[in-house]
Write a protein that holds these residues in place. Structure first.
Motif, PDB file in Angstrom:
ATOM      1  N   CYS A 164      14.382  21.255   2.805  1.00 26.90           N
ATOM      2  CA  CYS A 164      14.371  21.932   1.503  1.00 26.90           C
ATOM      3  C   CYS A 164      15.574  22.858   1.401  1.00 26.90           C
ATOM      4  O   CYS A 164      16.153  23.279   2.409  1.00 26.90           O
ATOM      5  CB  CYS A 164      13.078  22.724   1.298  1.00 26.90           C
ATOM      6  N   PHE A 165      15.968  23.120   0.189  1.00 24.04           N
ATOM      7  CA  PHE A 165      16.909  24.185  -0.125  1.00 24.04           C
ATOM      8  C   PHE A 165      16.105  25.283  -0.810  1.00 24.04           C
ATOM      9  O   PHE A 165      15.227  24.997  -1.638  1.00 24.04           O
ATOM     10  CB  PHE A 165      18.009  23.693  -1.070  1.00 24.04           C
ATOM     11  N   TYR A 166      16.402  26.535  -0.489  1.00 23.80           N
ATOM     12  CA  TYR A 166      15.650  27.618  -1.118  1.00 23.80           C
ATOM     13  C   TYR A 166      16.536  28.847  -1.291  1.00 23.80           C
ATOM     14  O   TYR A 166      17.559  29.001  -0.611  1.00 23.80           O
ATOM     15  CB  TYR A 166      14.401  27.970  -0.306  1.00 23.80           C
ATOM     16  N   SER A 167      16.151  29.686  -2.235  1.00 29.54           N
ATOM     17  CA  SER A 167      16.889  30.928  -2.480  1.00 29.54           C
ATOM     18  C   SER A 167      16.088  32.103  -1.942  1.00 29.54           C
ATOM     19  O   SER A 167      14.856  32.127  -2.025  1.00 29.54           O
ATOM     20  CB  SER A 167      17.154  31.110  -3.982  1.00 29.54           C
ATOM     21  N   GLU A 168      16.811  33.069  -1.380  1.00 29.21           N
ATOM     22  CA  GLU A 168      16.175  34.267  -0.831  1.00 29.21           C
ATOM     23  C   GLU A 168      17.213  35.377  -0.760  1.00 29.21           C
ATOM     24  O   GLU A 168      18.315  35.163  -0.238  1.00 29.21           O
ATOM     25  CB  GLU A 168      15.603  33.979   0.551  1.00 29.21           C
ATOM     26  N   ASN A 169      16.849  36.540  -1.320  1.00 29.57           N
ATOM     27  CA  ASN A 169      17.745  37.704  -1.288  1.00 29.57           C
ATOM     28  C   ASN A 169      19.156  37.354  -1.777  1.00 29.57           C
ATOM     29  O   ASN A 169      20.162  37.693  -1.152  1.00 29.57           O
ATOM     30  CB  ASN A 169      17.818  38.290   0.126  1.00 29.57           C
ATOM     31  N   LYS A 170      19.213  36.635  -2.901  1.00 27.96           N
ATOM     32  CA  LYS A 170      20.455  36.250  -3.564  1.00 27.96           C
ATOM     33  C   LYS A 170      21.297  35.260  -2.751  1.00 27.96           C
ATOM     34  O   LYS A 170      22.457  35.017  -3.086  1.00 27.96           O
ATOM     35  CB  LYS A 170      21.287  37.490  -3.914  1.00 27.96           C
ATOM     36  N   GLY A 171      20.714  34.690  -1.697  1.00 30.39           N
ATOM     37  CA  GLY A 171      21.396  33.671  -0.919  1.00 30.39           C
ATOM     38  C   GLY A 171      20.705  32.333  -1.070  1.00 30.39           C
ATOM     39  O   GLY A 171      19.527  32.258  -1.444  1.00 30.39           O
ATOM     40  N   THR A 172      21.426  31.250  -0.790  1.00 32.62           N
ATOM     41  CA  THR A 172      20.858  29.903  -0.837  1.00 32.62           C
ATOM     42  C   THR A 172      20.902  29.323   0.573  1.00 32.62           C
ATOM     43  O   THR A 172      21.947  29.345   1.231  1.00 32.62           O
ATOM     44  CB  THR A 172      21.656  29.003  -1.792  1.00 32.62           C
ATOM     45  N   TYR A 173      19.762  28.790   1.012  1.00 31.81           N
ATOM     46  CA  TYR A 173      19.629  28.316   2.383  1.00 31.81           C
ATOM     47  C   TYR A 173      19.215  26.846   2.418  1.00 31.81           C
ATOM     48  O   TYR A 173      18.520  26.357   1.518  1.00 31.81           O
ATOM     49  CB  TYR A 173      18.582  29.147   3.140  1.00 31.81           C
ATOM     50  N   ALA A 174      19.645  26.179   3.495  1.00 30.67           N
ATOM     51  CA  ALA A 174      19.180  24.829   3.793  1.00 30.67           C
ATOM     52  C   ALA A 174      18.312  24.905   5.038  1.00 30.67           C
ATOM     53  O   ALA A 174      18.746  25.382   6.088  1.00 30.67           O
ATOM     54  CB  ALA A 174      20.372  23.902   4.037  1.00 30.67           C
ATOM     55  N   ALA A 175      17.062  24.444   4.913  1.00 29.09           N
ATOM     56  CA  ALA A 175      16.143  24.397   6.051  1.00 29.09           C
ATOM     57  C   ALA A 175      16.140  22.966   6.571  1.00 29.09           C
ATOM     58  O   ALA A 175      15.790  22.039   5.849  1.00 29.09           O
ATOM     59  CB  ALA A 175      14.741  24.824   5.636  1.00 29.09           C
ATOM     60  N   THR A 176      16.547  22.787   7.821  1.00 30.07           N
ATOM     61  CA  THR A 176      16.717  21.441   8.366  1.00 30.07           C
ATOM     62  C   THR A 176      15.533  21.022   9.224  1.00 30.07           C
ATOM     63  O   THR A 176      14.691  21.830   9.614  1.00 30.07           O
ATOM     64  CB  THR A 176      18.011  21.365   9.197  1.00 30.07           C
ATOM     65  N   SER A 177      15.490  19.734   9.519  1.00 31.13           N
ATOM     66  CA  SER A 177      14.358  19.147  10.240  1.00 31.13           C
ATOM     67  C   SER A 177      14.276  19.610  11.695  1.00 31.13           C
ATOM     68  O   SER A 177      13.278  19.365  12.365  1.00 31.13           O
ATOM     69  CB  SER A 177      14.434  17.618  10.188  1.00 31.13           C
ATOM     70  N   ASP A 178      15.340  20.277  12.203  1.00 26.49           N
ATOM     71  CA  ASP A 178      15.279  20.812  13.564  1.00 26.49           C
ATOM     72  C   ASP A 178      14.822  22.266  13.587  1.00 26.49           C
ATOM     73  O   ASP A 178      14.890  22.941  14.622  1.00 26.49           O
ATOM     74  CB  ASP A 178      16.635  20.671  14.271  1.00 26.49           C
ATOM     75  N   GLY A 179      14.347  22.763  12.429  1.00 27.34           N
ATOM     76  CA  GLY A 179      13.786  24.107  12.369  1.00 27.34           C
ATOM     77  C   GLY A 179      14.796  25.214  12.146  1.00 27.34           C
ATOM     78  O   GLY A 179      14.459  26.396  12.270  1.00 27.34           O
ATOM     79  N   ARG A 180      16.026  24.875  11.789  1.00 30.11           N
ATOM     80  CA  ARG A 180      17.060  25.884  11.544  1.00 30.11           C
ATOM     81  C   ARG A 180      17.225  26.133  10.054  1.00 30.11           C
ATOM     82  O   ARG A 180      16.983  25.246   9.223  1.00 30.11           O
ATOM     83  CB  ARG A 180      18.405  25.425  12.133  1.00 30.11           C
ATOM     84  N   ASN A 181      17.670  27.360   9.725  1.00 27.86           N
ATOM     85  CA  ASN A 181      17.971  27.730   8.347  1.00 27.86           C
ATOM     86  C   ASN A 181      19.433  28.146   8.267  1.00 27.86           C
ATOM     87  O   ASN A 181      19.873  29.027   9.026  1.00 27.86           O
ATOM     88  CB  ASN A 181      17.078  28.881   7.869  1.00 27.86           C
ATOM     89  N   TYR A 182      20.185  27.552   7.358  1.00 25.31           N
ATOM     90  CA  TYR A 182      21.612  27.813   7.257  1.00 25.31           C
ATOM     91  C   TYR A 182      21.939  28.375   5.873  1.00 25.31           C
ATOM     92  O   TYR A 182      21.507  27.826   4.848  1.00 25.31           O
ATOM     93  CB  TYR A 182      22.410  26.538   7.483  1.00 25.31           C
ATOM     94  N   LEU A 183      22.727  29.444   5.861  1.00 25.03           N
ATOM     95  CA  LEU A 183      23.182  30.033   4.600  1.00 25.03           C
ATOM     96  C   LEU A 183      24.314  29.186   4.037  1.00 25.03           C
ATOM     97  O   LEU A 183      25.284  28.881   4.730  1.00 25.03           O
ATOM     98  CB  LEU A 183      23.655  31.463   4.832  1.00 25.03           C
ATOM     99  N   LEU A 184      24.195  28.806   2.759  1.00 19.23           N
ATOM    100  CA  LEU A 184      25.200  27.973   2.099  1.00 19.23           C
ATOM    101  C   LEU A 184      26.025  28.791   1.126  1.00 19.23           C
ATOM    102  O   LEU A 184      25.550  29.796   0.573  1.00 19.23           O
ATOM    103  CB  LEU A 184      24.527  26.823   1.337  1.00 19.23           C
TER     104      LEU A 184
END
Length: 251
Positions: A163-183
């Motif tokens: 999923c992609f999601y927004s949080e605290n004015k940032g956009t993140y990609a949550a990957t299948s290996d359990g990591r969250n990356y700021l885009l």
């Protein structure tokens, strides 16, 4: 000014009417189906402006125009986010993606008020629009993203993103290996970059990947809760305005 809403989701229609009232536009009529709309147009003067949902309970709203020669200006309200919709964003037309944003609605209304129907011919080929929706134009969607991790650049494949999601004015990609990356992007920009066959924007906060949905559960107020295969840091809820279109997308 005579304004009507054609929308089969009555709560969504009432919400849109309230938003328009805040912009000093009073809605005179709300219609909820193709058949009801055809009968109404055959027996009433046509309005100045129509807010029109594309997908109604008994068919596509374009079926109205197969029977009735509507002369009104139109603003579409739709959950379709195919870039092909740009093909009918004409001088006499606009469209708003659901759930409708207050500022986007205000912008569309201003565009309509600046439009002078007495000086321009409203000409829309609804068959062309229908074809674009049923057979959207082929295009290349983004297949990978580059993110900075410390001093390194990491490549993330789009199909690895749950999923992609927004949080605290940032956009993140949550990957299948359990990591969250700021885009370095926004959910709005992602709308034009993600394949609509794979990703769906279920709310203002979340885009989900159909291939990573583990379970779908009934939730309060006619909403749905999504359980992804790995991501479980937040509740993922399909907004009530998008439930119907989400179910259609799943098919």
């Amino acid at each position: 000014m005579n304004v009507i809403i054609i929308e089969d989701e009555k709560p969504a229609a009432r919400r849109l009417a309230r938003l328009l009232a805040d912009l000093d536009m009073e809605v005179s009529t709300m219609l909820h189906s193709v058949d009801e709309s055809i009968e109404w147009f055959q027996n009433n003067p046509h309005p100045d402006l129509i807010f029109l949902d594309i997908q109604l309970s008994d068919g596509l709203s374009f079926e109205i125009f197969d029977v009735v020669d509507v002369k009104s200006a139109i603003i579409f309200t739709t959950a379709y986010d195919e870039y092909a919709l740009q093909a009918f964003k004409l001088n006499s037309i606009d469209y708003l993606l659901k759930p409708i944003d207050d500022e986007e609605l205000e912008s569309a209304v201003k565009k309509y008020k600046n439009f002078k129907p007495e000086n321009r011919k409203i000409s829309v080929d609804f068959n062309d629009i229908k074809n674009l929706l049923v057979n959207p134009l082929e295009r290349e969607y983004k297949k990978r993203f580059t993110v900075k991790v410390g001093q390194h650049l990491k490549i993330i494949n789009a199909d690895e993103v749950e999923c992609f999601y927004s949080e605290n004015k940032g956009t993140y990609a949550a990957t299948s290996d359990g990591r969250n990356y700021l885009l370095d992007t926004t959910l709005e920009q992602l709308e034009e970059e993600l394949s609509p066959k794979i990703f769906f924007r279920i709310s203002r906060k979340f885009y989900v990947n159909i291939n990573h949905i583990g379970d779908i559960i009934s939730y309060t107020n006619s909403r749905l809760q999504i359980k992804l295969k790995r991501f479980n840091e937040q509740e993922i809820i399909v907004s009530r305005e998008r439930v119907k279109d989400f179910k259609l997308w799943l098919e």
